[in-house]
Scaffold this motif. Structure first.
Motif, short mmCIF file in Angstrom:
data_model
loop_
_atom_site.label_atom_id
_atom_site.label_comp_id
_atom_site.label_asym_id
_atom_site.label_seq_id
_atom_site.Cartn_x
_atom_site.Cartn_y
_atom_site.Cartn_z
N THR A 187 -81.86 5.21 78.94
CA THR A 187 -81.98 4.52 77.65
C THR A 187 -81.94 3.02 77.85
O THR A 187 -82.69 2.27 77.20
CB THR A 187 -80.85 4.97 76.71
OG1 THR A 187 -80.90 6.40 76.58
CG2 THR A 187 -81.00 4.35 75.33
N GLN A 188 -81.06 2.56 78.74
CA GLN A 188 -80.97 1.12 79.03
C GLN A 188 -82.29 0.60 79.60
O GLN A 188 -82.78 -0.46 79.20
CB GLN A 188 -79.84 0.86 80.02
CG GLN A 188 -79.68 -0.60 80.43
CD GLN A 188 -79.10 -1.45 79.31
OE1 GLN A 188 -77.94 -1.34 78.98
NE2 GLN A 188 -79.93 -2.32 78.73
N ILE A 189 -82.87 1.35 80.54
CA ILE A 189 -84.14 0.95 81.14
C ILE A 189 -85.23 0.88 80.08
O ILE A 189 -86.02 -0.07 80.02
CB ILE A 189 -84.53 1.92 82.27
CG1 ILE A 189 -83.55 1.80 83.45
CG2 ILE A 189 -85.96 1.66 82.74
CD1 ILE A 189 -83.70 2.87 84.49
N ALA A 190 -85.28 1.91 79.22
CA ALA A 190 -86.30 1.96 78.16
C ALA A 190 -86.13 0.80 77.19
O ALA A 190 -87.12 0.19 76.75
CB ALA A 190 -86.21 3.29 77.42
N PHE A 191 -84.89 0.48 76.86
CA PHE A 191 -84.63 -0.63 75.93
C PHE A 191 -85.09 -1.95 76.54
O PHE A 191 -85.76 -2.75 75.87
CB PHE A 191 -83.14 -0.69 75.60
CG PHE A 191 -82.79 -1.77 74.62
CD1 PHE A 191 -83.00 -1.60 73.27
CD2 PHE A 191 -82.27 -2.98 75.07
CE1 PHE A 191 -82.69 -2.61 72.35
CE2 PHE A 191 -81.96 -3.99 74.17
CZ PHE A 191 -82.17 -3.81 72.81
N ASN A 192 -84.75 -2.17 77.80
CA ASN A 192 -85.16 -3.42 78.45
C ASN A 192 -86.68 -3.56 78.49
O ASN A 192 -87.23 -4.64 78.27
CB ASN A 192 -84.59 -3.48 79.87
CG ASN A 192 -83.08 -3.61 79.89
OD1 ASN A 192 -82.47 -3.94 78.87
ND2 ASN A 192 -82.46 -3.34 81.03
N LYS A 193 -87.35 -2.45 78.79
CA LYS A 193 -88.81 -2.47 78.81
C LYS A 193 -89.38 -2.75 77.42
O LYS A 193 -90.39 -3.44 77.26
CB LYS A 193 -89.34 -1.14 79.34
CG LYS A 193 -89.19 -0.97 80.85
CD LYS A 193 -89.33 0.46 81.31
CE LYS A 193 -90.68 1.04 80.98
NZ LYS A 193 -90.82 2.42 81.50
N GLY A 194 -88.73 -2.20 76.40
CA GLY A 194 -89.18 -2.44 75.03
C GLY A 194 -89.07 -3.90 74.64
O GLY A 194 -89.98 -4.46 74.01
N ILE A 195 -87.97 -4.53 74.99
CA ILE A 195 -87.80 -5.96 74.70
C ILE A 195 -88.82 -6.78 75.47
O ILE A 195 -89.41 -7.74 74.94
CB ILE A 195 -86.36 -6.42 75.04
CG1 ILE A 195 -85.33 -5.69 74.17
CG2 ILE A 195 -86.23 -7.93 74.87
CD1 ILE A 195 -85.50 -5.91 72.67
N ASP A 196 -89.07 -6.41 76.72
CA ASP A 196 -90.09 -7.08 77.51
C ASP A 196 -91.45 -6.99 76.84
O ASP A 196 -92.21 -7.96 76.79
CB ASP A 196 -90.14 -6.48 78.91
CG ASP A 196 -91.13 -7.18 79.82
OD1 ASP A 196 -91.08 -8.41 79.91
OD2 ASP A 196 -91.96 -6.49 80.45
N CYS A 197 -91.76 -5.81 76.30
CA CYS A 197 -93.04 -5.62 75.60
C CYS A 197 -93.12 -6.51 74.37
O CYS A 197 -94.17 -7.12 74.09
CB CYS A 197 -93.19 -4.15 75.21
SG CYS A 197 -94.74 -3.78 74.37
N ILE A 198 -92.03 -6.62 73.64
CA ILE A 198 -92.00 -7.49 72.46
C ILE A 198 -92.30 -8.93 72.86
O ILE A 198 -93.10 -9.63 72.22
CB ILE A 198 -90.64 -7.38 71.75
CG1 ILE A 198 -90.56 -6.06 70.98
CG2 ILE A 198 -90.42 -8.55 70.80
CD1 ILE A 198 -89.22 -5.78 70.36
N LEU A 199 -91.67 -9.38 73.93
CA LEU A 199 -91.90 -10.76 74.38
C LEU A 199 -93.34 -10.97 74.83
O LEU A 199 -93.94 -12.02 74.58
CB LEU A 199 -90.94 -11.09 75.52
CG LEU A 199 -89.44 -11.10 75.16
CD1 LEU A 199 -88.60 -11.32 76.41
CD2 LEU A 199 -89.13 -12.15 74.11
N LYS A 200 -93.91 -9.95 75.48
CA LYS A 200 -95.29 -10.07 75.98
C LYS A 200 -96.31 -10.07 74.85
O LYS A 200 -97.40 -10.61 75.00
CB LYS A 200 -95.59 -8.92 76.94
CG LYS A 200 -94.92 -9.02 78.29
CD LYS A 200 -95.38 -7.95 79.24
CE LYS A 200 -95.02 -6.57 78.78
NZ LYS A 200 -95.30 -5.52 79.78
#
Length: 677
Positions: A187-200
């Motif tokens: 879940t932590q990995i998925a959350f971090n990737k999601g935030i990265d996607c938002i920034l991108k």
């Protein structure tokens, strides 16, 4: 006396039936969010929970727009049981799946039935499985054809998912069900990737960060259309929930802080004052939404704004933009939310958030933050004699959105890492100590990634998304071997320059993407087997060695129809391994592919016909393949396929570096290819 008792009983029955009817008429989302916690221990809540369990599919998610509180007949229950294995129409759209998980959490807190817990965890697993590798989520999973595959912020779908993940990893107790440690890690990995996607995906308007769109393409991350009346545009509604999510992060990164600050500036810029939306009864007796002037009205924001200048627009089902709400038909005018006050909550909380961030930064600098001697000249040395031991650490420490170039000097060594230059890191230079001994290597490939048909794009060793990138004196390798698609370098940026570099791989070694992107490779070595130089960017290769490792195709351009230039090779040398004796110059990945070789030395491995149509005969007319004054045994202009071209002297004069790389750039970026050399 009897009549009084009868009256009381009748009255109680009326009250009971009225309450039941009110509960039935409530919307499902209201039942979940508005009821007191004690209500979730009632028989009524338990009955609804049985429906929630029935509607959940084996894959873990739920379909949308289901009023779970409505009683089910025996036949309906049988039908739902029979549909358990059906994966169609399972979604997070309109609150589906996330709201059912919230209900299960609330009832489990009152009634610890293991079925509720297992259903919640199955829903969480569904969310984790549905995520794209780039961090986004589609509207439907398994994927549904059409615009549904886009990364969807629409109706706060992705924000809702990430808020669930955040509550779980922060262990806030908001959800009464706690996954095991392994799931929390996922879940932590998925959350971090999601935030990265938002920034991108935060949209840059004329180089300035603004907000987000309701949908972004799952590959390019660019704004995308949905339904006919939902055209690609900046969204006042969806952007608000995204910013509130970013503001809730503990110890936000510099990139997150920049994203929030930029969005707030955009909210202030785009707010509409002096109007309100009212529903009035028309002459036909039907309610009608109208825009009314009101100097005291609170600010509103348009749901859809033009990407280039923030102008609000409205659309009917014909997809034609209109300037005002009154210009679209009755059904869409009254059946869709065209304005929002969502950003008001962001602006309300922003000043306190900003003060908190500033005070935390002064009181407690970022944990493990490296104090750089010179933030514009960073040294990477895996032996420990620099600022960082890995290249990615150096990139992550670089200032975001700087207009001043940041030079990252890399000492000799083999760096086994997957490197990404983020979109918020323009003006980055990677400068190796030597091409032969400064090596970045990784071994991802199509089968290893295993993300479906688009797996190729994730196999890179190095991914460049930051514009104005410069790379010199190093080697980038994909060491997967001859086992299918495996990218060494993926360039998805504009004005990227590579000089004295080597790119080693087999199939799909070098991917250059971006319809408007211009790249320049000078004095480089590129090797591979099949389609080892491919993509849709405009690229000039000059004084490069292009080496074929087997019988196959060198290029696979996918040049957009309206681009003047595609791939241009000037003064290059085409070589081959001993086993490569039948090599094509190129074939069209897309119909309007353009590839030209000028003054190149072609080895005998180049086939007499030169070019292939990839079994697509119609591309003979739409593609453009040409050569000019090349040399070597492989240059046989008289035997080339009859739909290819030999440029005239006049035509060849157009292939200057200025024409190829300077067209459609601003005056400030003219001759960008000389500035970093």
């Amino acid at each position: 006396m009897k009549s009084i008792k009868t009256s009381i009983i009748i009255a109680l029955l009326i009250v009971f039936n009225t309450n039941a009817q009110v509960q039935k008429e409530q919307k499902w989302v209201s039942i979940i969010r508005n009821n007191e916690s004690s209500w979730f221990a009632t028989n009524e809540a338990k009955a609804i929970a049985e429906n929630v369990l029935l509607y959940q599919r084996n894959i873990g998610g739920w379909p949308k727009n289901i009023q779970m509180q409505n009683p089910l007949t025996a036949d309906q229950k049988k039908q739902l049981i029979a549909q358990k294995s059906d994966t169609k129409e399972i979604t997070t759209d309109n609150g589906a799946t996330t709201q059912e998980m919230l209900f299960l959490s609330k009832i489990y807190a009152q009634i610890p039935d293991e079925r509720y817990k297992n259903a919640f965890l199955s829903g969480l697993n569904y969310l984790l499985e549905a995520q794209y590798e780039n961090g986004g989520w589609p509207q439907f999973y398994p994927l549904k054809k059409g615009y549904y595959t886009h990364i969807t912020y629409n109706d706060d779908s992705m924000a809702n998912i990430l808020n669930i993940l955040k509550q779980i990893i922060d262990k806030t107790g908001y959800y009464s069900i706690t996954p095991d440690d392994a799931t929390i890690k996922k879940t932590q990995i998925a959350f971090n990737k999601g935030i990265d996607c938002i920034l991108k995906t935060q949209y840059k308007q004329n180089g300035v960060l603004t907000a987000w769109c309701a949908q972004h393409d799952e590959i390019t991350l660019l704004p995308a259309n949905a339904r006919a009346f939902e055209l690609a545009s900046l969204s006042g509604q969806e952007s608000a929930k995204i910013v509130l999510l970013l503001m809730s992060l503990k110890n936000p990164s510099t990139e997150v802080i920049t994203a929030v600050n930029s969005a707030v500036v955009w909210f202030e810029k785009t707010k509409i004052t002096g109007i309100k939306i009212e529903s009035v009864i028309g002459e036909d007796g039907k309610p009608n939404r109208v825009v009314v002037k009101d100097s005291n009205a609170e600010p509103l924001w348009a749901r859809f704004m033009e990407l280039n200048d923030n102008t609000p627009f409205f659309c009917d089902r014909d997809g034609i933009k209109k300037a005002t709400l009154a210009e679209i038909g009755y059904e869409r005018r009254n059946g869709y939310a065209w304005y929002t006050n969502g950003p008001k909550e962001v602006l309300k909380k922003y000043e306190d958030w900003k003060k908190k961030i500033e005070s935390e930064t002064v009181a407690s600098p970022k944990k493990n933050q490296v104090t750089l001697k010179d933030e514009f000249n960073i040294v990477v040395d895996q032996k420990g004699n620099g600022d960082f031991k890995t290249i990615q650490e150096a990139i992550n420490a670089a200032k975001a959105y700087t207009s001043k170039r940041i030079n990252i000097f890399i000492k000799d060594g083999t760096y086994y890492e997957k490197v990404k230059i983020h979109a918020w890191n323009p003006n980055i230079s990677l400068i190796g100590e030597s091409r032969e001994k400064t090596i970045i290597t990784y071994d991802d490939n199509f089968n290893k990634i295993a993300l479906g048909r688009n797996s190729t794009f994730y196999t890179y060793t190095v991914l460049v998304e930051g514009d104005d990138f410069f790379c010199k004196n190093l080697t980038i390798k994909n060491t997967s071997g001859p086992i299918g698609q495996a990218v060494a370098l993926n360039v998805n940026a504009n004005r990227a320059l590579f000089t004295n570099c080597a790119f080693l791989g087999h199939q799909d070694t070098l991917y250059t993407s971006g319809e408007a992107s211009k790249n320049y490779f000078k004095d480089c070595y590129i090797e591979g087997t099949t389609d080892f130089i491919f993509g849709d960017a405009t690229v000039l290769f000059e004084n490069c060695v292009i080496n074929s490792k087997s019988d196959s195709y060198i290029t696979a351009a996918s040049t957009p129809k309206d681009n003047t230039y595609g791939y241009v090779f000037k003064n290059c040398k085409l070589t081959a391994d001993a086993n490569a004796t039948k090599v094509y110059l190129g074939r069209p990945w897309r119909p309007y592919a353009k590839t030209v070789f000028i003054n190149c030395e072609m080895g005998k491995q180049i086939l007499a016909e030169g070019w292939s149509v990839w079994s697509k005969s119609d591309t003979e007319m739409s593609s453009f393949y040409a050569e000019y004054k090349c040399t070597g045994e492989g240059f046989q202009p008289k035997t080339r396929v009859n739909w290819s071209h030999q440029l005239t002297d006049a035509e060849a004069k157009n292939y200057t570096i200025e024409n190829i790389l300077d067209s459609n750039v601003t005056s400030s970026t003219k001759q960008w290819y000389l500035k970093s050399m």
